[in-house]
Design a protein around this motif. Sequence first.
Motif, mmCIF file in Angstrom:
data_model
loop_
_atom_site.group_PDB
_atom_site.id
_atom_site.type_symbol
_atom_site.label_atom_id
_atom_site.label_comp_id
_atom_site.label_asym_id
_atom_site.label_seq_id
_atom_site.Cartn_x
_atom_site.Cartn_y
_atom_site.Cartn_z
ATOM 1 N N LEU A 1 0.834 -1.211 0.000
ATOM 2 C CA LEU A 1 0.000 0.000 0.000
ATOM 3 C C LEU A 1 0.865 1.256 0.000
ATOM 4 N N SER A 2 1.900 1.247 0.850
ATOM 5 C CA SER A 2 2.769 2.420 0.897
ATOM 6 C C SER A 2 4.086 2.054 1.560
ATOM 7 N N HIS A 3 5.001 3.008 1.518
ATOM 8 C CA HIS A 3 6.313 2.765 2.098
ATOM 9 C C HIS A 3 6.723 4.005 2.874
ATOM 10 N N ASP A 4 7.188 3.795 4.089
ATOM 11 C CA ASP A 4 7.632 4.928 4.888
ATOM 12 C C ASP A 4 9.158 4.991 4.829
ATOM 13 N N SER A 5 9.652 6.061 4.199
ATOM 14 C CA SER A 5 11.099 6.119 3.971
ATOM 15 C C SER A 5 11.870 6.330 5.276
ATOM 16 N N THR A 6 11.213 6.877 6.298
ATOM 17 C CA THR A 6 11.924 7.086 7.572
ATOM 18 C C THR A 6 12.105 5.751 8.305
ATOM 19 N N SER A 7 10.970 5.063 8.490
ATOM 20 C CA SER A 7 11.083 3.805 9.253
ATOM 21 C C SER A 7 11.498 2.642 8.356
ATOM 22 N N GLN A 8 11.480 2.883 7.036
ATOM 23 C CA GLN A 8 11.795 1.826 6.070
ATOM 24 C C GLN A 8 10.807 0.658 6.160
ATOM 25 N N LEU A 9 9.584 0.976 6.564
ATOM 26 C CA LEU A 9 8.578 -0.092 6.668
ATOM 27 C C LEU A 9 7.572 0.030 5.523
ATOM 28 N N TYR A 10 7.108 -1.111 5.067
ATOM 29 C CA TYR A 10 6.071 -1.124 4.040
ATOM 30 C C TYR A 10 4.722 -1.376 4.717
ATOM 31 N N THR A 11 3.707 -0.633 4.333
ATOM 32 C CA THR A 11 2.359 -0.981 4.779
ATOM 33 C C THR A 11 1.792 -1.922 3.732
ATOM 34 N N VAL A 12 1.397 -3.107 4.161
ATOM 35 C CA VAL A 12 0.884 -4.097 3.208
ATOM 36 C C VAL A 12 -0.516 -4.501 3.625
ATOM 37 N N LYS A 13 -1.233 -5.041 2.644
ATOM 38 C CA LYS A 13 -2.594 -5.470 2.932
ATOM 39 C C LYS A 13 -2.743 -6.938 2.556
ATOM 40 N N TYR A 14 -3.171 -7.721 3.514
ATOM 41 C CA TYR A 14 -3.435 -9.136 3.237
ATOM 42 C C TYR A 14 -4.802 -9.247 2.587
ATOM 43 N N LYS A 15 -5.069 -10.438 2.045
ATOM 44 C CA LYS A 15 -6.303 -10.555 1.286
ATOM 45 C C LYS A 15 -7.562 -10.546 2.152
ATOM 46 N N ASP A 16 -7.381 -10.747 3.448
ATOM 47 C CA ASP A 16 -8.562 -10.672 4.314
ATOM 48 C C ASP A 16 -8.790 -9.252 4.813
ATOM 49 N N GLY A 17 -7.976 -8.329 4.272
ATOM 50 C CA GLY A 17 -8.166 -6.919 4.632
ATOM 51 C C GLY A 17 -7.226 -6.438 5.721
ATOM 52 N N THR A 18 -6.526 -7.365 6.386
ATOM 53 C CA THR A 18 -5.621 -6.957 7.459
ATOM 54 C C THR A 18 -4.479 -6.116 6.893
ATOM 55 N N GLU A 19 -4.203 -4.986 7.530
ATOM 56 C CA GLU A 19 -3.079 -4.163 7.105
ATOM 57 C C GLU A 19 -1.999 -4.211 8.172
ATOM 58 N N LEU A 20 -0.754 -4.389 7.750
ATOM 59 C CA LEU A 20 0.358 -4.451 8.694
ATOM 60 C C LEU A 20 1.546 -3.719 8.109
ATOM 61 N N GLU A 21 2.491 -3.413 8.976
ATOM 62 C CA GLU A 21 3.739 -2.838 8.485
ATOM 63 C C GLU A 21 4.810 -3.922 8.520
ATOM 64 N N LEU A 22 5.518 -4.084 7.413
ATOM 65 C CA LEU A 22 6.536 -5.140 7.332
ATOM 66 C C LEU A 22 7.870 -4.548 6.921
ATOM 67 N N LYS A 23 8.929 -5.236 7.360
ATOM 68 C CA LYS A 23 10.266 -4.841 6.911
ATOM 69 C C LYS A 23 10.496 -5.422 5.524
ATOM 70 N N GLU A 24 11.441 -4.834 4.819
ATOM 71 C CA GLU A 24 11.695 -5.301 3.453
ATOM 72 C C GLU A 24 12.099 -6.775 3.430
ATOM 73 N N ASN A 25 12.847 -7.174 4.474
ATOM 74 C CA ASN A 25 13.305 -8.569 4.540
ATOM 75 C C ASN A 25 12.156 -9.558 4.612
ATOM 76 N N ASP A 26 11.024 -9.076 5.109
ATOM 77 C CA ASP A 26 9.884 -9.971 5.272
ATOM 78 C C ASP A 26 8.988 -9.997 4.037
ATOM 79 N N ILE A 27 9.480 -9.398 2.969
ATOM 80 C CA ILE A 27 8.674 -9.359 1.746
ATOM 81 C C ILE A 27 9.463 -10.039 0.630
#
Length: 615
Positions: free
Chosen positions: A28-54
Amino acid sequence: MPSRKFADGEVVRGRWPGSSLYYEVEILSHDSTSQLYTVKYKDGTELELKENDIKPLTSFRQRKGGSTSSSPSRRRGSRSRSRSRSPGRPPKSARRSASASHQANIKEARREVEVKLTPLILKPFGNSISRYNGEPEHTERNDIPHKNTQEKFNLSQESSYISTQYSLHPRREEVKLKEIDSKEEKFIAKELAVRTFEVTPIRAKDLEFGGVPGVFLIMFGLPVFLFLLLLMCKQKDPSLLNFPPPLPALYELWETRVFGVYLLWFLIQVLFYLLPIGKVVEGTPLIDGRRLKYRLNGFYAFILTSAVIGTSLFQGVEFHYVYSHFLQFALGATVFCVVLSVYLYMRSLKAPRNDLSPASSGNAVYDFFIGRELNPRIGTFDLKYFCELRPGLIGWVVINLVMLLAEMKIQDRAIPSLAMILVNSFQLLYVVDALWNEEALLTTMDIIHDGFGFMLAFGDLVWVPFIYSFQAFYLVSHPNEVSWPMASLIIVLKLCGYVIFRGANSQKNAFRKNPSDPKLAHLKTVHTSTGKHLLVSGWWGFVRHPNYLGDLIMALAWSLPCGFNHILPYFYVIYFTMLLVHREARDEYHCKKKYGVAWEKYCQRVPYRIFPYIY
Ligand SMILES: NC(=O)c1ccc[n+]([C@@H]2O[C@H](COP(=O)([O-])OP(=O)(O)OC[C@H]3O[C@@H](n4cnc5c(N)ncnc54)[C@H](OP(=O)(O)O)[C@@H]3O)[C@@H](O)[C@H]2O)c1
Ligand SMILES: CC(C)CCC[C@@H](C)[C@H]1CC[C@H]2C3=C(CC[C@]12C)[C@@]1(C)CC[C@H](O)C(C)(C)[C@@H]1CC3
């Protein structure tokens, strides 16, 4: 600036926190400060993940013969044969504290069952449901059986948030396992609901209607604007160039008797709503999988109201009272709506999280406006559903009738003017249509997304009856003679609008109800990661909101009988265009989030939103 590996909108695999499982997610988006990605799972859950986890989709290989699923929201194929883990299910460590005893029971019971684990095989596009947001091979399909399977699949999964991650093959005590299954499913669904709210707080930038300052302005501005409009309309020359008349003092506008009549009207509608007539249907699944029941008796309420009004007329009840106290009625309704909104907000503070609206934000002012609780109910009495169609919408028709009688009285006419007859019959058709197709309301943004707060309370109970009847109100003091040829043109315009409006709404409702309806077999669709399809031909291939187009054409046809002397009767068309353009943008935003790439494909294919070749 540090570079990012994945782009917004990209579909990848995201690791579920605390586990080594990867699911399809959309960036969904990327925060350049925290270097975290906001992602959305197919059930609608949104989480922030590190690049390594993607990981890119391509880094997962497909294994032949595996009977697994990578969809977080996918329901197990055979309930007795599989166990589940899902993104909705919190990682073990997190869940343990909250549910230690429950988990111990489950573990205990599970020990008695001999199982064989099949590890998760991430299978990109391995089954139709896990194809993310799009159409890897074919974008269009008329293959109804295929659609049907998917749609059925989706419907059943909608009430559950469980996904198949491990395939377990019980050798004995199947019944016991089933019991545990159902206990655990309920537990997981409950936890997911709470978790989804925890992990997806609405950020300030996501607030609609201009955020807190915007809704603050709307809440104070709209009632003032309403009274200004009504006062201007009563003037002999309601030109916009004229200075607006001063607002009368509040004590001049308040009449307890009027308020009593308004309450009586409201209570009569409550009574009709409670009558055990009409079929009961289920609404769309809520966040915890529940489906609320709704009784469809709006049309009966309309018939009964007509009978009451007819009898009152026959008995000589003076309906002119409503016209002569129109502003007082508007104030009474506004006061009622404010009291109702305060009540709704107060009760929402005690509401369980599962019952909160996805639009609510945690900010008191914003939530007071948009509504904090999604479906406030007193017993089985659904306040939002009731207000959306009954007191305001039916009230609008009654007010139109009042204006027709007032026109005859004030202009000393034996019969109403053609303009008044046109306005009354067009709007009557609109209201009867809404009540006849009451079930369609259950899938609107208002019922599914928005809470019940000031916005809908004011919209339903004040704005609709007092502003939507504006043309009839205008005609009482500003007669306009319409010639028959002109009337014919206006009728044709109204019918065109109605055909588009009803055709588009019915097509979509029928498709959502039964995607394999043979009558819709000719329509082309694209399928989405949720398992649902989008229509891309027929009315929905013409523009992206054909129903709004039809509605706007009808709105124009309601104003034309008032002639061209003043812009005031066209206020409704102008306001409605703004409302629907804004509503369209809100819907696009939600659909983009829901359907991702598939929605973008739809937009490419059907480039215009409401007006072909214009917008
Ligand atoms: N008179 C008034 O003041 C007023 C005000 C507002 C609205 N309305 C009328 O109320 C009616 C309902 O409006 P609404 O705003 O709730 O929106 P709507 O257009 O009926 O519904 C939008 C939803 O339809 C589904 N959809 C969108 N494109 C689709 C496609 N190509 N194929 C299949 N499904 C698709 C999506 O939901 P899913 O995919 O989740 O099903 C989307 O969220 C409209 O006719 C509108 O004109 C009247
Ligand atoms: C800021 C406020 C002034 C906004 C107020 C908006 C409301 C007036 C509308 C929001 C949803 C609308 C709606 C209808 C009427 C107007 C609203 C309440 C509706 C009941 C009209 C008849 C249609 O057939 C409908 C049932 C589909 C429709 C539902 C949405």
